[in-house]
Scaffold this motif. Structure first.
Motif: not given
Length: 125
Positions: A37-59
């Protein structure tokens, strides 16, 4: 009992600055393992439109239950600092056995940041 749920994941970038964004995930399989689930959410967040880049790239590396449907909500603005042993999701378990059900709200954050904030829970304005 349905194995699919709607979950809200609060992406926490900063505890001190109360910097977080909620993301709603539909059709989540509650029988999957925490690490999947964590891997799924990380992947979803990294490709989700509308999220600012700092949230997409956070560790992000840790999830904790904030709120369950029909349960009491915490007064903490980002998430509770209590009951870590019960509420932090552990690898190897499936979501359902961690207590996750439909409409559960989770925090997704970096454990090192959380431990630092927990040692000195000051917010910055």
């Amino acid at each position: 009992m349905s194995s699919e749920a709607v979950l809200t994941v609060r992406l926490v970038r900063s505890f001190e600055h109360r910097n977080f964004k909620p993301v709603v995930l539909r059709g989540v399989n509650l029988d999957q393992k925490v690490e999947d689930f964590i891997a799924f959410v990380k992947n979803d967040v990294s490709t989700r439109s509308g999220l600012p880049p700092p949230f997409k790239k956070f560790d992000y590396d840790t999830m904790k239950i904030i709120h369950q449907a029909h349960g009491a909500k915490t007064n903490e603005l980002v998430m509770s600092l209590e009951d870590d042993e019960k509420l932090i999701l552990r690898n190897g378990l499936d979501l359902r056995s961690c207590g996750i059900a439909n409409e559960t709200e989770l925090a997704f954050f970096k454990m090192a940041d959380y431990e630092k904030y927990k040692a000195n829970p000051q917010t910055v304005w």
